[in-house]
Motif scaffolding. Sequence first.
Motif, PDB file in Angstrom:
ATOM      1  N   THR A 500       0.838  -1.196   0.000  1.00  0.00           N
ATOM      2  CA  THR A 500       0.000   0.000   0.000  1.00  0.00           C
ATOM      3  C   THR A 500       0.873   1.246   0.000  1.00  0.00           C
ATOM      4  OG1 THR A 500      -0.097   0.048   2.424  1.00  0.00           O
ATOM      5  CG2 THR A 500      -1.840  -1.171   1.287  1.00  0.00           C
ATOM      6  N   GLU A 501       0.345   2.300  -0.573  1.00  0.00           N
ATOM      7  CA  GLU A 501       0.924   3.630  -0.423  1.00  0.00           C
ATOM      8  C   GLU A 501      -0.105   4.481   0.315  1.00  0.00           C
ATOM      9  OE1 GLU A 501       3.922   4.219  -1.075  1.00  0.00           O
ATOM     10  OE2 GLU A 501       4.437   2.541  -2.388  1.00  0.00           O
ATOM     11  N   ILE A 514      -3.832   5.392  -0.313  1.00  0.00           N
ATOM     12  CA  ILE A 514      -4.093   6.069  -1.589  1.00  0.00           C
ATOM     13  C   ILE A 514      -3.799   5.160  -2.787  1.00  0.00           C
ATOM     14  CG2 ILE A 514      -3.725   8.403  -0.744  1.00  0.00           C
ATOM     15  CD1 ILE A 514      -0.875   8.281  -1.741  1.00  0.00           C
ATOM     16  N   SER A 515      -3.222   3.983  -2.530  1.00  0.00           N
ATOM     17  CA  SER A 515      -2.944   3.053  -3.635  1.00  0.00           C
ATOM     18  C   SER A 515      -2.739   1.654  -3.063  1.00  0.00           C
ATOM     19  CB  SER A 515      -1.699   3.485  -4.420  1.00  0.00           C
ATOM     20  OG  SER A 515      -1.375   2.544  -5.421  1.00  0.00           O
ATOM     21  N   VAL A 536      -6.768   5.059  -4.695  1.00  0.00           N
ATOM     22  CA  VAL A 536      -7.840   5.240  -3.715  1.00  0.00           C
ATOM     23  C   VAL A 536      -7.944   6.725  -3.394  1.00  0.00           C
ATOM     24  CG1 VAL A 536      -8.679   4.658  -1.413  1.00  0.00           C
ATOM     25  CG2 VAL A 536      -7.388   2.970  -2.729  1.00  0.00           C
ATOM     26  N   ASN A 537      -9.164   7.218  -3.358  1.00  0.00           N
ATOM     27  CA  ASN A 537      -9.374   8.615  -2.970  1.00  0.00           C
ATOM     28  C   ASN A 537      -9.440   8.694  -1.444  1.00  0.00           C
ATOM     29  OD1 ASN A 537     -10.192  11.243  -2.533  1.00  0.00           O
ATOM     30  ND2 ASN A 537     -11.672  11.253  -4.201  1.00  0.00           N
ATOM     31  N   ALA A 560     -10.607   8.705  -8.138  1.00  0.00           N
ATOM     32  CA  ALA A 560     -10.519   7.295  -7.735  1.00  0.00           C
ATOM     33  C   ALA A 560     -11.656   6.946  -6.780  1.00  0.00           C
ATOM     34  CB  ALA A 560      -9.170   7.017  -7.079  1.00  0.00           C
ATOM     35  N   PRO A 561     -12.029   5.657  -6.693  1.00  0.00           N
ATOM     36  CA  PRO A 561     -13.087   5.250  -5.759  1.00  0.00           C
ATOM     37  C   PRO A 561     -12.614   5.331  -4.312  1.00  0.00           C
ATOM     38  CG  PRO A 561     -12.152   3.340  -6.878  1.00  0.00           C
ATOM     39  CD  PRO A 561     -11.564   4.546  -7.533  1.00  0.00           C
TER      40      PRO A 561
END
Length: 685
Positions: A500-501, A514-515, A536-537, A560-561
Amino acid sequence: MIPKGLPKRQRLIGAWLLLSGVSLLGGALFAAWLESQLAIAGGYRALLWLGCFSGGVTLFCMGLLFERMLFTPLRQLQAQLARLVANPEAENTLPPQGWLKGLGPDLRRVEESWRTDRCRLHKAHADGARSATRIRRELEALLQVLEVPLLLYDKHRRLMLFNQAAEQFFSGTPSLGLGKRLDALFPLASLQQPLSQLPADGTHRELLIPCDNRWLKVIIRRVPESHDETLITCSDATAAWSNERGVRAELAQMLTPLRQHTASLVTATDALGKLRQHDYESGSLGHRLEQVAHEESIALSEAVARIGELIETVQQQGERLTSIWSNDFWHTLDDHLDPAHRLITPIGMPVWFKGDAPALMALFSSLVQQLSHYMAGSFFEGEASLGHKHVYLDLIWKGKPIPERELAVWRHQSLTTLPLSPSVADVLRQHASDVWSIQDADDQHARLRLPLPFAEQFDAPRTVAPRPEFHDFGIADLPSPDTALANCPLRSLELVIFDTETTGLELRKGDSVISIGACRIVNARLLASDVFDQYVNPHKPISPASTAIHGITDNDVVDAPALKAVLESFREYVGDAILLAHNAAFDMLAISQKGITFDMPILDTLLISRALDEALDGHDLDSLVERYSLNLPSGMRHTALGDARVTAELWLALLPRLEARGVNTLEQLLSFQANAFDREDASAS
C-alpha cells in the motif's frame, strides 16, 4: 525448531562493552583497596594500577580484535552464502576478510563448482526439454489466436489453462486466474451434477447457466486419458437471444405486413383488370382501386426499404464480418500480393472497420489485376477514412480512374480463390456495399473507394505478449484444496503479494491508503499479468513528504473510488490465497477495520528475513534487494504494484533458504517468522 546462528551484532557489542566496563570497574576498585592496604607509592603504585586495569583493557582489545578479524568476516560470509543459495547466478565480489581470508580460494572453488554443475544441469534440462518447449510455444500461439473462450480445470477444479479469448470474455472478472477454483467463476450448483456424471471418453454436455448479468452456453467434457481434467468452452447466449429478439425478430415480423400489402396490391390490380374487360365504367370504383393500388405500392416500397435496412444490419452483425485494423489489412494484402516487395503504403490515420478479411483480400487482389491499364506506376497507397456511418477503404494509384463500364464487368468476375467462387458483386452484397472509382483533386492520382461497416473500436490493437502466462499444468500436481492449509507445502501455496501507499506514516492518527497494488504467485511462479493496481481517494490532502516518496499527487486520486469499494474488489481478487507483504503489520493496519475481513494467514518477508539472518543488519527492501542481487527494472520501487513485485521476487529468493532449514509447510513458516516478531510499532519499509 531451528538452531540459533551467530548472535546479533548489537548483542555482542553490548555484552563485550558490559564485560569490559565491569572488568575495568572491578580492577579500579581492587587497585584502590590494595593501595589502601599496602600503602605503596611511586612506580609501584603505577604498576599496581596498571596490573589491575590490564584485565579490562585486555578484554576490550581482544573483543575489538575478535569483532574485526572474526565476527565481521563471519557475517560477511553468512551474507555471501545466503546470496549464493537464494541467487546462485549472483557474483560474490567481496572475498573473505580477517582470519577467514584463507577460505577465499576454497569458497571460490565451491562457487565455481556449483555454477559448473548448475550449467551442466541446465544444459541437460534444455536438451531434454527442447521438444516440450516447441510444443508449449505452439500451444501458446494457438491459445492466442483461438477465438473460442477455453478453460481447462484439474480434478480439484483449479484452473490450469485459459486462452486470450477467455480473458477477454471474462474481462473485469477477478475470479479468472491460474489456480483459482471453478466455483469462483461459475455458480457451482449449475455444474455440480453434470461434472460428476461426465463420461471419461470425452463426450460433451451442453448447459445453459447464469453468470453475472448474462446467460452462458457452456460445453463441458472430460479430457480423455487424463487425470479427470475438465475442458470448458462457453459462449454468450444472451447476445444470441438479443439478436433473435432484435433485428431478426423484427425482420420476421416484417413478413406479415409485406404479405398483406402484396395481397392487397394483387387484389386491386385484378379488380381493375376485370373492370376494363367488361367495359364497365365506374369512375368512383376505379378511382378507389387506383388509390388502393397506389397506397399499397408506397407501403410495399417502404416495407421493402425497411427489410433492406434490416438485412444490412444482419449482415453487419454476421459472424464473418469481424473487426479489422486498417493498417493490418494493408500489410496483409501487401504480403498476399507480393511478399518480396512493398507494393502498398498505408497513409492517413488507421481505423477499425468490419469485414470478411479473406473475401476482401480476394476482392482487392482481383482489382489489382484490373488496374494494369490505368496505372502509371506499380505502387499503391492505402487509406481508410471515417464517413458518417461507414469507413471508406481507398486504394490509390497514380493514373486514371477505372471507367464505370469496366467496374460493371468486374463486378461479375468470379473470385476463384474463395469457396464456391462467388462474384465480386456477391462479396459487395455480403458487406452491404458498392464500389466506385474517382479522380483525386490533383488530377494525378485516382482511387477505388469501398464503403464498409464501421466498427465501434478506437484504440490500436493490443500487443500480445509472446509468452503469455495462460497455463500452468503443474497445478494438477498440487495437493488437494481440501488438504489442511497448515500442512500445505510452501511451494504449493497460492500467494497474493500486496503493498500500500498512504498519505503518511501515522495510520493511527488519520493517514489513509491512496494506492493498493498486488500480484499473484501460483505453484512458486510469479504471474506477471495477474495483478491488482488501484488508486484510492483518501478524501484528504496527500502530504508533500509522502508524494516525494511515491510520486502520487492529489490530482492522481481525485477521481478514484473510496477505500471501502477498492477493498471489496481487492478482497475478491485475493480469493482463497495467503497474503504476503514486506512489513505486513503496517499494510494490514492500513486496510483493517474498514468492514472488509481478511482472515487468512499473513506472511511477512521482513520477519522471515530477520529469522533467517538474525545476526545481520538491514532487512528493509532495498537492503535485501542488494543482499540477494535481485535484478529488477528501474523505477519499480515506491509504487504499490512495484513494491509488491519486488516482495514477490524476494519471497522466491528466500524460499530455498527456508527449505534448507526444514521449513517446508505453512505451519512451520508461521512459527518460524513468529520468532523474529518484535513489538515495535509498524513503520514503512
